[in-house]
Design a protein around this motif. Structure first.
Motif, PDB file in Angstrom:
ATOM      1  N   SER A 216      27.151  78.063  -4.623  1.00  0.00           N
ATOM      2  CA  SER A 216      25.804  78.145  -4.054  1.00  0.00           C
ATOM      3  C   SER A 216      24.795  77.943  -5.174  1.00  0.00           C
ATOM      4  CB  SER A 216      25.589  79.495  -3.368  1.00  0.00           C
ATOM      5  OG  SER A 216      25.698  80.553  -4.310  1.00  0.00           O
ATOM      6  N   ARG A 217      23.546  77.875  -4.787  1.00  0.00           N
ATOM      7  CA  ARG A 217      22.503  77.692  -5.794  1.00  0.00           C
ATOM      8  C   ARG A 217      21.268  78.482  -5.406  1.00  0.00           C
ATOM      9  NH1 ARG A 217      20.407  71.489  -4.466  1.00  0.00           N
ATOM     10  NH2 ARG A 217      19.480  72.020  -2.463  1.00  0.00           N
ATOM     11  N   ASP A 218      20.520  78.876  -6.403  1.00  0.00           N
ATOM     12  CA  ASP A 218      19.227  79.519  -6.206  1.00  0.00           C
ATOM     13  C   ASP A 218      18.217  78.647  -6.932  1.00  0.00           C
ATOM     14  OD1 ASP A 218      16.898  81.062  -6.409  1.00  0.00           O
ATOM     15  OD2 ASP A 218      18.027  82.933  -6.422  1.00  0.00           O
ATOM     16  N   ASN A 219      17.475  77.866  -6.163  1.00  0.00           N
ATOM     17  CA  ASN A 219      16.557  76.913  -6.788  1.00  0.00           C
ATOM     18  C   ASN A 219      15.435  77.621  -7.550  1.00  0.00           C
ATOM     19  OD1 ASN A 219      17.996  74.717  -5.838  1.00  0.00           O
ATOM     20  ND2 ASN A 219      16.785  74.559  -3.962  1.00  0.00           N
TER      21      ASN A 219
ATOM     22  N   SER B 248      27.920  82.432 -13.064  1.00  0.00           N
ATOM     23  CA  SER B 248      26.575  81.872 -12.968  1.00  0.00           C
ATOM     24  C   SER B 248      26.424  80.753 -13.984  1.00  0.00           C
ATOM     25  CB  SER B 248      25.526  82.952 -13.257  1.00  0.00           C
ATOM     26  OG  SER B 248      25.622  84.020 -12.346  1.00  0.00           O
TER      27      SER B 248
ATOM     28  N   LYS C 171      15.671  80.280  -9.256  1.00  0.00           N
ATOM     29  CA  LYS C 171      16.188  80.754 -10.535  1.00  0.00           C
ATOM     30  C   LYS C 171      16.868  79.649 -11.328  1.00  0.00           C
ATOM     31  CE  LYS C 171      16.931  85.515  -8.983  1.00  0.00           C
ATOM     32  NZ  LYS C 171      17.911  86.620  -8.826  1.00  0.00           N
TER      33      LYS C 171
END
Length: 120
Positions: A71-74, A21, A76
């Protein structure tokens, strides 16, 4: 200034999986893409994968194709690197980075790195 903080490194057996992460803060729209490099002892730093800031387009280095997924979690503000079917050759310090192209070069910002060890 963009700040990048990696986590998730550790020891994994060959064939195993690990997810890295990268917590991102600051003006990320100032760069084109976020992603990962790695560097093993005695080797040059190698591009692994990137994801574009605006469109989420992904791009992979040859060593990552088919086994790694970015991937990304915008919500977070976090970018992930899912690594599967790990090999001893994948052992390295993995650096989160932000740069001005799909290969993250020129690279504008670096994280401090997280160690990945692949060993039985």
């Amino acid at each position: 200034q963009v700040q990048l903080v990696e986590s998730g490194g550790g020891l994994v057996q060959p064939g195993g999986s690990l997810r890295l992460s990268c917590a991102v803060s600051g003006p990320i729209l100032s760069v084109e893409a976020l992603g990962w490099f790695r560097q093993a002892p005695g080797k040059e730093r190698e591009f692994v994968a990137s994801i574009s800031v605006l469109a989420g387009i992904t791009y992979y280095g040859d060593s990552a194709k088919g086994r790694f997924s970015i991937s990304r979690d915008n919500a977070k503000n976090t970018v992930y690197l899912q690594m599967d079917s790990l090999k001893p050759d994948d052992a390295a310090v993995y650096y989160c980075a932000a740069g001005y192209s799909s290969t993250l070069t020129p690279t504008r910002y670096w994280g401090q790195g997280t160690q990945v060890t692949v060993s039985s």
